[in-house]
Design a protein around this motif. Sequence first.
Motif, PDB file in Angstrom:
ATOM      1  N   LYS A   1       0.830  -1.217   0.000  1.00 35.98           N
ATOM      2  CA  LYS A   1       0.000   0.000   0.000  1.00 35.98           C
ATOM      3  C   LYS A   1       0.857   1.256   0.000  1.00 35.98           C
ATOM      4  O   LYS A   1       0.530   2.237  -0.668  1.00 35.98           O
ATOM      5  N   THR A   2       1.960   1.225   0.728  1.00 39.41           N
ATOM      6  CA  THR A   2       2.885   2.357   0.729  1.00 39.41           C
ATOM      7  C   THR A   2       3.475   2.561  -0.661  1.00 39.41           C
ATOM      8  O   THR A   2       3.573   3.692  -1.145  1.00 39.41           O
ATOM      9  N   ALA A   3       3.852   1.473  -1.319  1.00 41.41           N
ATOM     10  CA  ALA A   3       4.416   1.564  -2.669  1.00 41.41           C
ATOM     11  C   ALA A   3       3.378   2.092  -3.654  1.00 41.41           C
ATOM     12  O   ALA A   3       3.704   2.887  -4.541  1.00 41.41           O
ATOM     13  N   ILE A   4       2.124   1.672  -3.501  1.00 42.87           N
ATOM     14  CA  ILE A   4       1.050   2.173  -4.371  1.00 42.87           C
ATOM     15  C   ILE A   4       0.859   3.664  -4.141  1.00 42.87           C
ATOM     16  O   ILE A   4       0.698   4.435  -5.090  1.00 42.87           O
ATOM     17  N   GLY A   5       0.884   4.095  -2.886  1.00 44.59           N
ATOM     18  CA  GLY A   5       0.744   5.517  -2.559  1.00 44.59           C
ATOM     19  C   GLY A   5       1.875   6.348  -3.163  1.00 44.59           C
ATOM     20  O   GLY A   5       1.640   7.423  -3.723  1.00 44.59           O
ATOM     21  N   ARG A   6       3.115   5.839  -3.066  1.00 45.11           N
ATOM     22  CA  ARG A   6       4.249   6.544  -3.662  1.00 45.11           C
ATOM     23  C   ARG A   6       4.105   6.642  -5.178  1.00 45.11           C
ATOM     24  O   ARG A   6       4.391   7.675  -5.778  1.00 45.11           O
ATOM     25  N   LYS A   7       3.642   5.565  -5.776  1.00 46.78           N
ATOM     26  CA  LYS A   7       3.468   5.544  -7.231  1.00 46.78           C
ATOM     27  C   LYS A   7       2.409   6.550  -7.667  1.00 46.78           C
ATOM     28  O   LYS A   7       2.566   7.232  -8.673  1.00 46.78           O
ATOM     29  N   GLU A   8       1.314   6.645  -6.906  1.00 44.63           N
ATOM     30  CA  GLU A   8       0.262   7.610  -7.225  1.00 44.63           C
ATOM     31  C   GLU A   8       0.755   9.038  -7.036  1.00 44.63           C
ATOM     32  O   GLU A   8       0.416   9.924  -7.824  1.00 44.63           O
ATOM     33  N   GLU A   9       1.550   9.289  -6.001  1.00 50.85           N
ATOM     34  CA  GLU A   9       2.111  10.622  -5.772  1.00 50.85           C
ATOM     35  C   GLU A   9       3.046  11.023  -6.911  1.00 50.85           C
ATOM     36  O   GLU A   9       3.008  12.161  -7.380  1.00 50.85           O
TER      37      GLU A   9
END
Length: 194
Positions: free
Chosen positions: A178-186
């Motif tokens: 989830k953290t990696a997905i959040g970074r990717k979206e940012e």
Amino acid sequence: MLYIIINTQLLYGLYLRDPYTVYHLRCMYTYSPYDVRLWQAQGASYQEMGRLREAIVCFKRALLGADANEIAIALKLARLHNDLDETADAVHYHRRVIEISRVTCTSWYYDSTISSGDTADDIVNPIAEWARSAMYVARYYYVSEGGDLELARELLETVAGSNSEDADSAADLLKRVKTAIGRKEEEGSVKEEC
């Protein structure tokens, strides 16, 4: 007579220790070239001898003639590819295990557990069968560059919400995904602003 001997060996698992088994099994293909058990036996013999490439060929041949819902052969192929550090091929067979298990378990539970008062929320899909495969696939996509993080998140949420023995490690990995997905979206939103 040879057919009876080979079938007895297959029945009792003696084919792993017999040095002439590969030769005998090859002779049996003349009589029964589509027998899944013969291909599995030869693959197991090769695996026991440490000849993993030949074992993969035999298990793939066994998979061609096997039942469409066969997951044991796919798991063996995934393990062999993992032992050879062929992670992408191992992921392919683990995904096959997940897909087959989801379909067969859901249909079996639908047929066997629904009573007149049950609703769709009462039906639980047992994932213990494919939880390790889901963890393997999720780890692969988390680690690989450009991996399918959404699929990893979906698989991990299912495993983390279950009562399988991998639930705790799935919950830990889910946080990282989830953290990696959040970074990717940012990163995507920053690129759009520029």
